[in-house]
Design a protein around this motif. Structure first.
Motif: not given
Length: 252
Positions: A65-67, A73-75, A230-231, A239-244
């Motif tokens: 499904i991820v494809y 890729d990180i997501q 995610r936390y 360091n910076n937030k990942m687009l979730s």
């Protein structure tokens, strides 16, 4: 509350509702009745898809499904890791509960009615090989599809491992698909998960409370593990937030 968590709650309640409705039809089912061969084989295949070696095929399909959705890729890695953690946690919880509750499977009552064992306690204390021999004695009374399940899984009933896997798959993946407008695929996964639960009742492997427990465990795991992962990622790995995925729909 995030949209995806609301969808997880909705899907969980929907699974419970559908499972309950179909279970009413199967209430008091006689396992000695000869079913339609096509229906019996279909039910057996559905059950196989969530257990034995069939669940490996299902995992491969689900991870693909991820494809299907267009994400970074990180997501993709994030989703696969979360799903893996959910599956492994579910297996540990399921195995632990079975060893503690030691709830016999429903088909044992049929064995008693057919006179091949005297009582539940006696049957459950026998080694697997002897249980299999006892089940072979009723091959003329019970269809082959149920018999092969009874022989292969003569352990305890509560909770249902098949339903747990199916519910974890539906509650985890369906909201992601819904957010990305893959409504048919999301509906297919939900219907498949419900069918797995119903197949386990039809085969004489589980009771309705076994399915309820599995759905509840799946919901808790699918709610907490992605949140914790995610936390940890956002606060301790990057360091910076990942687009979730869980903040907004992803454009395809």
């Amino acid at each position: 509350m995030r949209v995806i968590n609301k969808q997880k709650i909705a899907i969980t309640l929907f699974l419970i509702l559908l499972t309950s409705l179909f279970s009413i039809v199967l209430q008091g089912i006689d396992f000695t009745n000869s079913p339609n061969p096509f229906i019996a084989q279909t039910i057996s295949i559905i059950s196989f898809s969530a257990g034995n070696f069939g669940f490996l095929i299902s995992i491969f399909i689900l991870i693909s499904i991820v494809y299907i959705i267009n994400i970074k890729d990180i997501q993709k890695y994030f989703l696969i890791i979360c799903f893996s953690l959910i599956l492994s946690s579910g297996y540990i919880i399921k195995s632990s509960l079975k060893s503690v509750t030691e709830q016999p499977r429903p088909y044992v009552n049929t064995l008693i009615e057919l006179g091949v064992t005297t009582d539940i306690e006696t049957f459950m204390t026998l080694p697997d090989e002897k249980r299999s021999i006892i089940i072979d004695h009723i091959s003329e009374n019970v269809d082959i599809w149920r018999l092969q399940e009874w022989k292969f899984e003569s352990d305890y009933s509560f909770p249902s491992g098949h339903m747990l896997f199916a519910a974890m798959s539906a509650i985890f993946w369906a909201p992601i698909l819904l957010l990305n407008a893959h409504y048919k695929l999301a509906s297919t996964i939900i219907i498949w998960a419900t069918s797995v639960g119903i197949s386990r009742i039809w085969l004489g492997m589980h009771r309705l409370e076994d399915l309820y427990a599995s759905i509840f465990i799946a919901f808790i795991l699918c709610l907490t593990i992605p949140t914790c992962a995610r936390y940890i990622y956002n606060n301790h790995i990057k360091n910076n937030k990942m687009l979730s995925l869980y903040d907004q729909p992803i454009k395809i």
